[in-house]
Design a protein around this motif. Structure first.
Motif, PDB file in Angstrom:
ATOM      1  N   GLU A  95      20.615  45.741  47.479  1.00 11.40           N
ATOM      2  CA  GLU A  95      21.016  44.673  46.568  1.00 11.40           C
ATOM      3  C   GLU A  95      19.958  43.571  46.496  1.00 11.40           C
ATOM      4  O   GLU A  95      19.702  43.032  45.415  1.00 11.40           O
ATOM      5  CB  GLU A  95      22.357  44.073  47.008  1.00 11.40           C
ATOM      6  CG  GLU A  95      23.560  44.886  46.567  1.00 11.40           C
ATOM      7  CD  GLU A  95      24.837  44.076  46.615  1.00 11.40           C
ATOM      8  OE1 GLU A  95      25.053  43.384  47.628  1.00 11.40           O
ATOM      9  OE2 GLU A  95      25.605  44.121  45.631  1.00 11.40           O
ATOM     10  N   ARG A  96      19.366  43.246  47.628  1.00 11.57           N
ATOM     11  CA  ARG A  96      18.309  42.227  47.617  1.00 11.57           C
ATOM     12  C   ARG A  96      17.124  42.689  46.776  1.00 11.57           C
ATOM     13  O   ARG A  96      16.551  41.900  46.002  1.00 11.57           O
ATOM     14  CB  ARG A  96      17.864  41.907  49.051  1.00 11.57           C
ATOM     15  CG  ARG A  96      18.892  41.110  49.848  1.00 11.57           C
ATOM     16  CD  ARG A  96      18.296  40.581  51.138  1.00 11.57           C
ATOM     17  NE  ARG A  96      18.009  41.656  52.083  1.00 11.57           N
ATOM     18  CZ  ARG A  96      18.883  42.107  52.976  1.00 11.57           C
ATOM     19  NH1 ARG A  96      20.096  41.596  53.042  1.00 11.57           N
ATOM     20  NH2 ARG A  96      18.545  43.066  53.820  1.00 11.57           N
ATOM     21  N   ALA A  97      16.767  43.945  46.893  1.00  5.91           N
ATOM     22  CA  ALA A  97      15.658  44.479  46.098  1.00  5.91           C
ATOM     23  C   ALA A  97      16.018  44.508  44.619  1.00  5.91           C
ATOM     24  O   ALA A  97      15.195  44.174  43.758  1.00  5.91           O
ATOM     25  CB  ALA A  97      15.296  45.878  46.584  1.00  5.91           C
ATOM     26  N   ALA A  98      17.246  44.892  44.310  1.00  8.51           N
ATOM     27  CA  ALA A  98      17.670  44.961  42.913  1.00  8.51           C
ATOM     28  C   ALA A  98      17.718  43.579  42.281  1.00  8.51           C
ATOM     29  O   ALA A  98      17.296  43.389  41.127  1.00  8.51           O
ATOM     30  CB  ALA A  98      19.047  45.624  42.827  1.00  8.51           C
ATOM     31  N   GLN A  99      18.239  42.604  43.006  1.00 10.89           N
ATOM     32  CA  GLN A  99      18.305  41.248  42.488  1.00 10.89           C
ATOM     33  C   GLN A  99      16.919  40.656  42.267  1.00 10.89           C
ATOM     34  O   GLN A  99      16.721  39.844  41.365  1.00 10.89           O
ATOM     35  CB  GLN A  99      19.119  40.366  43.432  1.00 10.89           C
ATOM     36  CG  GLN A  99      20.615  40.696  43.432  1.00 10.89           C
ATOM     37  CD  GLN A  99      21.380  40.000  44.533  1.00 10.89           C
ATOM     38  OE1 GLN A  99      20.821  39.199  45.287  1.00 10.89           O
ATOM     39  NE2 GLN A  99      22.670  40.301  44.647  1.00 10.89           N
ATOM     40  N   ALA A 100      15.972  41.098  43.077  1.00  9.11           N
ATOM     41  CA  ALA A 100      14.586  40.642  42.917  1.00  9.11           C
ATOM     42  C   ALA A 100      13.865  41.408  41.816  1.00  9.11           C
ATOM     43  O   ALA A 100      12.726  41.077  41.467  1.00  9.11           O
ATOM     44  CB  ALA A 100      13.839  40.792  44.236  1.00  9.11           C
ATOM     45  N   GLY A 101      14.495  42.420  41.262  1.00  7.31           N
ATOM     46  CA  GLY A 101      13.882  43.220  40.211  1.00  7.31           C
ATOM     47  C   GLY A 101      12.820  44.183  40.705  1.00  7.31           C
ATOM     48  O   GLY A 101      12.013  44.682  39.915  1.00  7.31           O
ATOM     49  N   ASP A 102      12.840  44.463  42.009  1.00  3.12           N
ATOM     50  CA  ASP A 102      11.859  45.377  42.595  1.00  3.12           C
ATOM     51  C   ASP A 102      12.371  46.813  42.408  1.00  3.12           C
ATOM     52  O   ASP A 102      13.046  47.369  43.284  1.00  3.12           O
ATOM     53  CB  ASP A 102      11.665  45.054  44.078  1.00  3.12           C
ATOM     54  CG  ASP A 102      10.482  45.798  44.700  1.00  3.12           C
ATOM     55  OD1 ASP A 102      10.093  46.846  44.154  1.00  3.12           O
ATOM     56  OD2 ASP A 102       9.976  45.344  45.740  1.00  3.12           O
ATOM     57  N   VAL A 103      12.041  47.403  41.279  1.00  2.00           N
ATOM     58  CA  VAL A 103      12.595  48.713  40.934  1.00  2.00           C
ATOM     59  C   VAL A 103      12.138  49.808  41.887  1.00  2.00           C
ATOM     60  O   VAL A 103      12.916  50.713  42.224  1.00  2.00           O
ATOM     61  CB  VAL A 103      12.241  49.077  39.473  1.00  2.00           C
ATOM     62  CG1 VAL A 103      10.745  49.223  39.279  1.00  2.00           C
ATOM     63  CG2 VAL A 103      12.967  50.343  39.042  1.00  2.00           C
ATOM     64  N   ASP A 104      10.909  49.737  42.351  1.00  2.89           N
ATOM     65  CA  ASP A 104      10.401  50.781  43.243  1.00  2.89           C
ATOM     66  C   ASP A 104      11.119  50.750  44.600  1.00  2.89           C
ATOM     67  O   ASP A 104      11.537  51.796  45.117  1.00  2.89           O
ATOM     68  CB  ASP A 104       8.894  50.623  43.452  1.00  2.89           C
ATOM     69  CG  ASP A 104       8.105  50.921  42.189  1.00  2.89           C
ATOM     70  OD1 ASP A 104       8.602  51.719  41.368  1.00  2.89           O
ATOM     71  OD2 ASP A 104       7.008  50.365  42.016  1.00  2.89           O
ATOM     72  N   LYS A 105      11.277  49.548  45.165  1.00  2.23           N
ATOM     73  CA  LYS A 105      11.951  49.427  46.452  1.00  2.23           C
ATOM     74  C   LYS A 105      13.423  49.799  46.321  1.00  2.23           C
ATOM     75  O   LYS A 105      13.963  50.534  47.157  1.00  2.23           O
ATOM     76  CB  LYS A 105      11.810  48.008  46.994  1.00  2.23           C
ATOM     77  CG  LYS A 105      12.404  47.842  48.392  1.00  2.23           C
ATOM     78  CD  LYS A 105      12.129  46.452  48.950  1.00  2.23           C
ATOM     79  CE  LYS A 105      12.700  46.323  50.368  1.00  2.23           C
ATOM     80  NZ  LYS A 105      12.430  44.983  50.944  1.00  2.23           N
ATOM     81  N   ALA A 106      14.066  49.300  45.267  1.00  2.00           N
ATOM     82  CA  ALA A 106      15.483  49.609  45.054  1.00  2.00           C
ATOM     83  C   ALA A 106      15.684  51.112  44.877  1.00  2.00           C
ATOM     84  O   ALA A 106      16.633  51.694  45.423  1.00  2.00           O
ATOM     85  CB  ALA A 106      16.010  48.853  43.840  1.00  2.00           C
ATOM     86  N   SER A 107      14.798  51.744  44.136  1.00  2.00           N
ATOM     87  CA  SER A 107      14.905  53.194  43.917  1.00  2.00           C
ATOM     88  C   SER A 107      14.725  53.957  45.213  1.00  2.00           C
ATOM     89  O   SER A 107      15.436  54.946  45.479  1.00  2.00           O
ATOM     90  CB  SER A 107      13.864  53.644  42.893  1.00  2.00           C
ATOM     91  OG  SER A 107      14.064  53.012  41.646  1.00  2.00           O
ATOM     92  N   GLY A 108      13.786  53.507  46.034  1.00  2.00           N
ATOM     93  CA  GLY A 108      13.543  54.169  47.312  1.00  2.00           C
ATOM     94  C   GLY A 108      14.744  54.087  48.243  1.00  2.00           C
ATOM     95  O   GLY A 108      15.123  55.071  48.877  1.00  2.00           O
TER      96      GLY A 108
END
Length: 222
Positions: free
Chosen positions: A63-76
């Motif tokens: 959720e932290r990655a998604a809220q930050a818009g970090d698509v690569d980290k969120a996808s991983g």
């Protein structure tokens, strides 16, 4: 008297011995099985709690990655959840959110793969149906109309009936079938509560097809 009691006790002892000789092994197995089942149940509960706790921790990171818009980290992280904790609700939720972020970032293929996975493996029917609804939208955007129709066919929950009809209306428009689109949008409108904001969007679609709608919806259509 004492001799009589000794004889009676001896008879009872012999009866117990005979009973145990006949049924002892069975009783032992039953007790052992019951204890093993209880231990297994306790162990499984502990395992499920441990799995859920680990998945929850990973989901917080997602959720932290998604809220930050970090698509690569969120996808991983979403992929890690899928490989390690496939049966938890956190994994299905992460898959749905990751797909949304991927689609917004122009990664439609990755979004489609995530939605297909949730539609097939989500731990609850609601997650699977929601994934199919969103998958239909992604497929329509890619002009994969037959696949989009199949995705909508898979939605079974009655609470999604109005949204399915709305999607079918969009699909009919893409297929140059305005009459069918009008019918589906009217069905969608009938299934939506009057307090739902989504009604305005459906009314706007109907307005573009020449169906009389409230003034505010007509303004939205323009």
């Amino acid at each position: 008297m004492a001799a009589h009691l000794d004889l009676e006790e001896q008879e009872q002892l012999e009866q117990v011995k005979a009973f145990w000789k006949r049924w002892g092994n069975l009783i032992t197995w039953v007790i052992t099985l019951a204890l093993a089942s209880y231990a297994a149940w306790q162990g499984w509960n502990w395992y499920e709690r441990d799995q859920a706790n680990q998945a929850a921790a990973m989901y917080d990171e997602f959720e932290r990655a998604a809220q930050a818009g970090d698509v690569d980290k969120a996808s991983g992280i979403s992929n890690d959840l899928r490989s390690r904790f496939a049966k938890t609700g956190f994994t299905a939720q992460a898959g749905l959110q990751a797909a949304k972020l991927q689609f917004e970032k122009g990664k439609a293929d990755a979004a489609q793969q995530n939605l297909e996975w949730v539609a097939e493996h989500g731990n609850l029917p609601e997650y699977r149906d929601l994934a199919r609804l969103r998958l239909a939208g992604v497929l329509m955007d890619a002009k994969k109309l037959d696949e989009a129709a199949k995705a909508l066919d898979g939605v079974t929950a009655t609470e999604f009936a109005a949204l399915v009809a709305d999607r079918r209306g969009d699909l009919a428009l893409l297929q140059n079938k305005p009459d069918a689109a009008r019918e589906q949008f009217q069905k969608a409108l009938a299934g939506l509560e009057k307090t739902q904001d989504y009604r305005r969007l459906v009314e706007a679609k109907l307005a573009t097809l020449g169906v009389a709608v409230p003034e505010e919806a007509a303004s939205a259509a323009k």
